[in-house]
Design a protein around this motif. Structure first.
Motif, PDB file in Angstrom:
ATOM      1  N   PRO A 117      12.530 -46.421 -28.849  1.00 23.94           N
ATOM      2  CA  PRO A 117      13.581 -46.972 -29.728  1.00 23.94           C
ATOM      3  C   PRO A 117      14.090 -48.334 -29.251  1.00 23.94           C
ATOM      4  N   ILE A 118      14.503 -49.144 -30.222  1.00 23.31           N
ATOM      5  CA  ILE A 118      15.215 -50.391 -29.951  1.00 23.31           C
ATOM      6  C   ILE A 118      16.649 -50.183 -30.417  1.00 23.31           C
ATOM      7  N   VAL A 119      17.597 -50.415 -29.519  1.00 24.49           N
ATOM      8  CA  VAL A 119      19.015 -50.196 -29.803  1.00 24.49           C
ATOM      9  C   VAL A 119      19.739 -51.539 -29.765  1.00 24.49           C
ATOM     10  N   PHE A 120      20.577 -51.796 -30.771  1.00 19.54           N
ATOM     11  CA  PHE A 120      21.284 -53.068 -30.900  1.00 19.54           C
ATOM     12  C   PHE A 120      22.791 -52.876 -30.721  1.00 19.54           C
ATOM     13  N   LEU A 121      23.406 -53.776 -29.936  1.00 22.46           N
ATOM     14  CA  LEU A 121      24.856 -53.812 -29.760  1.00 22.46           C
ATOM     15  C   LEU A 121      25.359 -55.212 -30.113  1.00 22.46           C
ATOM     16  N   HIS A 122      26.268 -55.303 -31.064  1.00 24.33           N
ATOM     17  CA  HIS A 122      26.747 -56.584 -31.575  1.00 24.33           C
ATOM     18  C   HIS A 122      27.800 -57.207 -30.660  1.00 24.33           C
ATOM     19  N   GLY A 123      28.227 -58.416 -31.020  1.00 24.47           N
ATOM     20  CA  GLY A 123      29.190 -59.162 -30.218  1.00 24.47           C
ATOM     21  C   GLY A 123      30.620 -59.043 -30.727  1.00 24.47           C
ATOM     22  N   LEU A 124      31.497 -59.827 -30.116  1.00 26.31           N
ATOM     23  CA  LEU A 124      32.919 -59.856 -30.445  1.00 26.31           C
ATOM     24  C   LEU A 124      33.136 -60.263 -31.910  1.00 26.31           C
ATOM     25  N   VAL A 135      19.208 -54.165 -26.869  1.00 28.84           N
ATOM     26  CA  VAL A 135      19.442 -55.553 -27.268  1.00 28.84           C
ATOM     27  C   VAL A 135      20.941 -55.748 -27.476  1.00 28.84           C
ATOM     28  N   GLY A 136      21.539 -56.691 -26.745  1.00 26.04           N
ATOM     29  CA  GLY A 136      22.968 -56.935 -26.888  1.00 26.04           C
ATOM     30  C   GLY A 136      23.266 -58.407 -27.079  1.00 26.04           C
ATOM     31  N   HIS A 137      24.087 -58.731 -28.083  1.00 28.18           N
ATOM     32  CA  HIS A 137      24.469 -60.116 -28.328  1.00 28.18           C
ATOM     33  C   HIS A 137      25.883 -60.384 -27.804  1.00 28.18           C
ATOM     34  N   LEU A 159      15.773 -54.558 -21.197  1.00 30.80           N
ATOM     35  CA  LEU A 159      17.049 -55.134 -21.613  1.00 30.80           C
ATOM     36  C   LEU A 159      16.822 -56.520 -22.191  1.00 30.80           C
ATOM     37  N   ILE A 160      17.367 -56.758 -23.392  1.00 27.79           N
ATOM     38  CA  ILE A 160      17.297 -58.075 -24.033  1.00 27.79           C
ATOM     39  C   ILE A 160      18.719 -58.557 -24.270  1.00 27.79           C
ATOM     40  N   LEU A 161      19.063 -59.676 -23.658  1.00 27.10           N
ATOM     41  CA  LEU A 161      20.407 -60.240 -23.739  1.00 27.10           C
ATOM     42  C   LEU A 161      20.373 -61.492 -24.608  1.00 27.10           C
TER      43      LEU A 161
END
Length: 269
Positions: A30-37, A102-104, A126-128
């Motif tokens: 799986p690829i998991v995405f976490l958004h920014g502020l 993946v986190g922005h 980890l992708i930043l």
């Protein structure tokens, strides 16, 4: 997101729920995405669209306290390390493993906390994307940019995110943004982050991240500028830094095809 085939889902957490969009049902990692502020899962729509035909299982979360992931209005809960712990619990409940995370921006900082708390090694890559992690040398200036109190400051923030080419938003949009961005959750987050700056911003403690990491950064970003990205790259031993030219902070919205292409390459190596 629903018109792209996404399934809206909730993870029950005991008294509250964490929301995510699920795309694809394959057996791949799986690829998991976490958004920014000041964002939510919808912010990743363009990147998700680029990746839809690849068959990856995609999980796009609303961070705790954002979007549909409502939290009780308890000040203690609005802390990045607390969110990382909550998200790890979500991953366990969903039985996710071998994750490419993946986190922005703030999501990138949350991702770092999550990886360092990940004792079961659920995250393997980890992708930043333009990540936080190092205190900005112009803290007061950035605090005013990132937590706008007036419509004029909203326009300034959008310039930092997208550059001068971004059209100035209309009155109603500006007013809505000022209202939304000054609600209690953001106020609590700001206060908690400033009070615990040395614990929240890792700086050299990023050396504890041992998994393969890719840092994608906008060459013209002033929120997480190039010197900060180079520092993060030097701290995380297994990291590589990739520049996207002529782009500011919102790289996932300005260049979703480039971001998706780099995710694809890194995922498959």
């Amino acid at each position: 997101m629903k018109n792209m085939g996404g399934t809206p889902c909730f993870v029950p957490m005991g008294g509250h729920r964490i929301f995510y969009w699920k795309f694809g049902n394959g057996n791949q990692k799986p690829i998991v995405f976490l958004h920014g502020l000041l964002d939510e899962s919808f912010g990743f729509r363009r990147v998700v669209k680029e990746l839809l035909n690849d068959g990856y299982p995609l999980y796009v979360f609303d961070l705790p306290g954002y979007g549909k992931s409502k939290l009780p209005l308890v000040k203690y809960l609005y802390q990045i390390d607390v969110w990382a712990d909550l998200l790890l619990e979500c991953f366990e409940k969903l039985e996710l493993k071998d994750i490419c995370l993946v986190g922005h921006s703030m999501g990138g900082l949350t991702s770092q906390h999550l990886v360092l708390q990940d004792t079961h090694n659920r995250v393997q890559k980890l992708i930043l994307l333009a990540p936080g992690g190092i205190p900005h040398p112009e803290r007061e200036k950035m605090r005013k940019v990132l937590f706008p109190k007036t419509e004029k400051q909203v326009v300034l923030l959008l310039r930092y995110l997208y550059g001068e080419e971004f059209p100035e938003p209309g009155f109603l949009f500006r007013h809505t943004l000022v209202t939304n961005w000054n609600e209690k959750p953001n106020e609590y987050l700001q206060e908690n982050t400033l009070r615990r700056e040395e614990e929240i911003f890792f700086d050299s403690k990023m050396k504890g991240i041992k998994i393969p990491t890719m840092i994608l950064a906008g060459a013209e970003d002033e929120i997480t500028p190039p010197f900060m990205m180079k520092k993060i790259n030097s701290y995380i031993k297994k990291s590589k830094l990739v520049w996207i030219p002529k782009v500011r902070h919102a790289i996932h919205l300005e260049k979703p095809d480039v971001v998706a292409s780099n995710i694809r390459i890194f995922y498959n190596t």
